[in-house]
Scaffold this motif. Sequence first.
Motif, short mmCIF file in Angstrom:
data_model
loop_
_atom_site.label_atom_id
_atom_site.label_comp_id
_atom_site.label_asym_id
_atom_site.label_seq_id
_atom_site.Cartn_x
_atom_site.Cartn_y
_atom_site.Cartn_z
N THR A 1 -91.84 -28.32 -40.54
CA THR A 1 -91.35 -26.95 -40.35
C THR A 1 -91.68 -26.10 -41.57
OG1 THR A 1 -89.52 -27.77 -39.02
CG2 THR A 1 -89.29 -25.56 -39.92
N PHE A 2 -91.44 -26.69 -42.72
CA PHE A 2 -91.70 -25.97 -43.95
C PHE A 2 -93.19 -25.63 -44.07
CE2 PHE A 2 -93.19 -26.14 -48.34
CZ PHE A 2 -92.47 -25.09 -48.89
N LEU A 3 -94.05 -26.62 -43.80
CA LEU A 3 -95.50 -26.39 -43.93
C LEU A 3 -95.95 -25.29 -42.98
CD1 LEU A 3 -96.78 -30.09 -44.23
CD2 LEU A 3 -96.45 -28.41 -46.05
N LYS A 4 -95.44 -25.32 -41.77
CA LYS A 4 -95.81 -24.31 -40.79
C LYS A 4 -95.34 -22.93 -41.24
CE LYS A 4 -95.15 -23.07 -35.96
NZ LYS A 4 -93.90 -22.41 -35.61
N LEU B 1 -100.93 -19.55 -36.80
CA LEU B 1 -101.29 -20.73 -36.03
C LEU B 1 -100.08 -21.21 -35.24
CD1 LEU B 1 -103.30 -22.73 -38.73
CD2 LEU B 1 -104.19 -21.19 -36.97
N ASP B 2 -100.33 -21.68 -34.02
CA ASP B 2 -99.19 -22.20 -33.26
C ASP B 2 -98.85 -23.61 -33.74
OD1 ASP B 2 -100.88 -24.02 -32.01
OD2 ASP B 2 -101.24 -22.69 -30.30
N ALA B 3 -97.73 -24.10 -33.25
CA ALA B 3 -97.20 -25.38 -33.73
C ALA B 3 -98.23 -26.50 -33.60
CB ALA B 3 -95.93 -25.73 -32.96
N LEU B 4 -98.94 -26.50 -32.49
CA LEU B 4 -99.89 -27.58 -32.24
C LEU B 4 -101.05 -27.54 -33.23
CD1 LEU B 4 -99.90 -29.82 -30.13
CD2 LEU B 4 -101.65 -28.51 -28.89
N ALA B 5 -101.54 -26.32 -33.47
CA ALA B 5 -102.67 -26.16 -34.39
C ALA B 5 -102.25 -26.59 -35.81
CB ALA B 5 -103.14 -24.72 -34.38
N LYS C 1 -102.08 -30.38 -35.97
CA LYS C 1 -103.42 -30.97 -36.05
C LYS C 1 -103.96 -30.87 -37.47
CE LYS C 1 -105.59 -30.77 -31.51
NZ LYS C 1 -106.35 -29.87 -30.61
N LEU C 2 -103.83 -29.68 -38.02
CA LEU C 2 -104.35 -29.42 -39.36
C LEU C 2 -103.65 -30.31 -40.38
CD1 LEU C 2 -106.31 -27.48 -40.76
CD2 LEU C 2 -104.40 -25.90 -41.10
N VAL C 3 -102.32 -30.36 -40.29
CA VAL C 3 -101.55 -31.15 -41.24
C VAL C 3 -101.92 -32.62 -41.12
CG1 VAL C 3 -99.23 -31.94 -41.89
CG2 VAL C 3 -99.63 -29.53 -41.36
N ARG C 4 -102.05 -33.09 -39.87
CA ARG C 4 -102.39 -34.49 -39.64
C ARG C 4 -103.72 -34.84 -40.30
NH1 ARG C 4 -100.90 -35.23 -33.38
NH2 ARG C 4 -98.80 -36.10 -33.65
N ARG D 1 -94.69 -20.89 -52.30
CA ARG D 1 -95.60 -21.38 -51.26
C ARG D 1 -95.88 -20.29 -50.23
NH1 ARG D 1 -95.57 -27.01 -53.02
NH2 ARG D 1 -95.37 -26.39 -55.16
N GLY D 2 -95.54 -19.06 -50.60
CA GLY D 2 -95.93 -17.92 -49.77
C GLY D 2 -94.88 -17.42 -48.81
N ILE D 3 -93.70 -18.04 -48.79
CA ILE D 3 -92.69 -17.62 -47.83
C ILE D 3 -91.86 -16.48 -48.42
CG2 ILE D 3 -90.71 -18.40 -46.46
CD1 ILE D 3 -91.86 -21.26 -46.74
N PRO D 4 -91.84 -15.30 -47.76
CA PRO D 4 -91.06 -14.18 -48.30
C PRO D 4 -89.58 -14.57 -48.43
CG PRO D 4 -92.43 -13.47 -46.49
CD PRO D 4 -92.52 -14.95 -46.51
N GLN D 5 -88.92 -13.91 -49.37
CA GLN D 5 -87.57 -14.32 -49.74
C GLN D 5 -86.58 -14.39 -48.57
OE1 GLN D 5 -85.95 -12.18 -53.11
NE2 GLN D 5 -85.20 -14.12 -53.83
#
Lengths: 249, 346, 483
Positions: free
Chosen positions: A97-100, A115-119, A122-125, C439-443
């Motif tokens: 969730t954080f990465l997205k 990017l949507d959740a799936l994309a 995929k990228l993270v994987r 990491r780019g997330i606004p406050q």
Amino acid sequence: MLEIKNLHVAVGGKEILKGLTLAISAGEVHAIMGPNGSGKSTLSYVLAGREGYEITGGAITYRGENLAELSPEKRSAKGIFLAMQYPVEIPGVTTLTFLKTALNAQRRARNEPELDALAVLKLVRSKAASLNVPEEMLKRALNFGFSGGEKKKLEILQMALFEPALAILDETDSGLDIDALKLVADGVNRLRSPERAMLVITHYQRLLNFIVPDRVHVMAGGRIVAKGGKELALELEAKGYGHWTKDAA
Amino acid sequence: MNAIVLPNRRIEDWKYSDLRNAVDESAVAAAPTAAWTMASVEGAADIADLPAIMPRGEHGAMAELAIAAAKAGPYVRVAKGERAAVHLHLVEGGHGRALIVVEDGASLVLRETVRAADFANIAVEIVIGKGARLDHVRHAPQHDTVQLADYAVQVADGGQYCAQLMNFGSKLARTELHVVLEGEHAEAVIGGAAVLSGTRHSDVTIHVDHAVGNSKSRQSFRYVAGGHSRAIYQGKVTVRQRADGSDSMQTAKGILLGERAEIDLKPELEILADDVKCAHGAAVGDLDADSLFYLRSRGVPESEARSLLIRAFLEDAVTGIEDEKIRSEIWSAVEAALPAAMEPAP
Amino acid sequence: MAAVSETKKTVAELGEKYKYGFVTDIEMERAPKGLNEDVVRFISAKKGEPDWMLQWRLGAYRRWREMTEPTWARVHYPKIDYEDAYYYAAPKTTAKPKGLDEVDPKLLETYKKLGIPLHEQKLLAGVAVDAVFDSVSVATTFKAKLEEAGVIFCPISEAIREHGDLVRKYLGSVVPVTDNFFATLNSAVFSDGTFVYVPKGVRCPMELSTYFRINASETGQFERTLIIADEGSYVSYLEGCTAPKRDEHQLHAAVVELIALEGAEIKYSTVQNWYPGDEEGKGGIYNFVTKRGDCRGARSKISWTQVETGSAITWKYPSCILRGEGSVGEFYSIAITNHFQQADTGTKMIHLGKNTRSRIISKGISAGKAQNTYRGLVSVHPKAANARNYTQCDSLLIGRECGAHTVPYIEARNKTARVEHEATTSKIAEDQLFYCTSRGIPQEEAVALIVNGFCREVLQQLPMEFAVEAQKLVGISLEGSVA
């Protein structure tokens, strides 16, 4: 890409950086070595824009822009990434969730489509596989209960994911065993490119066996006290910091 | 004094201590002025009668009555930078009033014991100066009357208030502490235990007020309740607006030994500043089953194992007493009270 | 360009902030202002109620006259003039619609704005909607499917007429008529609400959902909900609330009663997003709710989950009476207060039976000038051998003007019981915020992210579609809380 001129920084009214000058061009990897308390972490925080680090003199120019005026998230969107020495635990927020959230926030700031959740998955994987980050780790709360090695791997995974123009690695080697160190270094080396600059901050020379720098700077007392090629790191290892810190004093 | 309304369970603060059921209003109204003796005075303590102008801290409802009714009382003062140890002994019940002043940089070990077996209702003002320290050990032995004690404590910059409240219960016993941390780095470390048997009651009600920031409070209580007894802890911590950097921790733990015993715990937080570290924990339960099993698996019979674990549980509450002599006396009292508390209910 | 897109975004966000702020102007039919026996009779007559119901209401009304408003909660509001309110309002559509196409198009329009896709919900997997517009239920779907399973899901007014025996047997059996000021008032004047009966051994084939709306100006809302899960049955009930924006305060005093018989389970989830008042503390709903579940049978279970983000005043303690042996009570709560909102909420777990267990997870978030109180009781009665309770109570403060308070009561009267309570109060850590922003997330987004993480244990308890909505709400409720 990055130009630091006569930088003075105070934390809580106490001056930590006392006239630091440094320039890094795209494609270069610079190492900053120095003993504890020399101001290495202060430099990394000030570059990333942490509150409480007050620039009292000098300037930081990043791609021609005055960095001091930008919020941390704007810096991030503009390609600055700090791999922290102590990555922060955020309970309840899963890593994925954080990465997205972060990836899309950066993209949004650059007017790129989200990017949507799936994309994202995929990228993270794809990035995770090369760093031996297990899928299970992505489902856990961010850094929460992670081992030191897992935390550092996750920092490098984020670096691979965000593809920053300027990456600052603050003591990325601390707390890593040799296998983890190699893995992390491999991850970093894969990201070396002519468009990207890296600033590797470390206490020990060990990391620089794996991430070979173009330039090495020795920091002491809030200043750069010596610079040279990669061989300087070895010299430092042999002679110890005392040799240079005495010069600084 | 003719229209006294005694606090009762309908009043939130007295929910677990219904005074109306424990004592007659007329007896309260007719109670004389309480009397103390100085069992011992060591070091540089000045003992005098109460001054005409008294400091006034925050008090509970019954203390107001004591303040109005008590005609005299002791005034213990330790001058700047001095050290002293005083043993205050309540010999006769009634409405009582006392003043304890520990001036800047001074320190006092105050030991308080109670002999009076009749109705007692005392209100004590405690003033702790800058960098001063008061070690307050109150030992309330078993009684079968109404025993009320109410302390208003003001702690200045860097001052320390360390209190240890040992209760063995009475028909109705209530100790109230109102501590105001008025200066930065002021500290309150309050602990204690109750070991109750029969139909005894013990209520410890505490309010720690972090009036300014960077102050610290710790509370830790251990209760063991046997027979038909009832042990109560009500502890409230307030962090006022702008009192940033306040740090507070409260723990209250109880073990019910009697089939008809009751433990009531109410740790309360009232937080009006954001940069704080406040937590509390409260638990009531049986002895830890794993520990019990471990001991038994090593050949310790169950009753002995239980008694061992209960002692360990209570020991935590007295380790805070720095004075070794007082600590061992208190521990003897705990040991003496335990068998009755552990007795199966008739 | 950047400025333009940012402006657009701000405007969009403003809309998001309270997208439910509007009023529909359907002509209302009202009882006269004020409260007296005639008004109670009027309401009862309006509903076509049997005499026993009228007598019940009148009994409550007479009792209420002798009661005083409770003041122990940490909420402050101007004195409510109970004579200056309307106690009954109904849309003029008197004939009950048989299907959606018979429903007043204006109502349907309202729902559309609210984001309740009633038509689409028929297609959505298994969510039946009993929509309450002000006081009268207007549309019920999925009735056929529920009927097949033997589940009764209807407006309580209808249940009083058609399932009188059931209602009579259970109404007021968990929350007695005399329970408290607001519950007693509700008993006298409740306008409508929901009735659910799940027969023995039936697992309700879908999640039951009701959307409540407050719409008419100056009209208190007095919803009454009664859910009975017969032996071995299961039902999950969702309650979601939104309300139109208006200036004067509105009183809401609902009563919810749950009864779980042997081996039955009731899961009751609420997302409460009523109008909280504006940023100056003007307006907003007064929400005084009595919710209580009775685990009457052995091994029964009642689980409350609530996400409370709305209302100017929240006074609410969904509780469980753990009567049946081995019964289980749960309370999962998120309460967010911002600006001038005040919430005093928590639960009571009353352990009466042997081997009863309860679990309380409460997350309070306070921002702006808001006051947020957790108040909870865990009571173990002498016969509740081996009772277990675990309570975790965390408060998060955002800003220097708000307050977070924790008032737990533990009363243990059985030596084999085990009760554990833990509570913490803290602010969002600066290093967590920095980690996110770097990491780019606004406050503001970072705050929402961290708070959602803080609340995760509770959010996880919500049914999927609710959880998504609730997560968004968390972010929206905290907008403007970080300088």
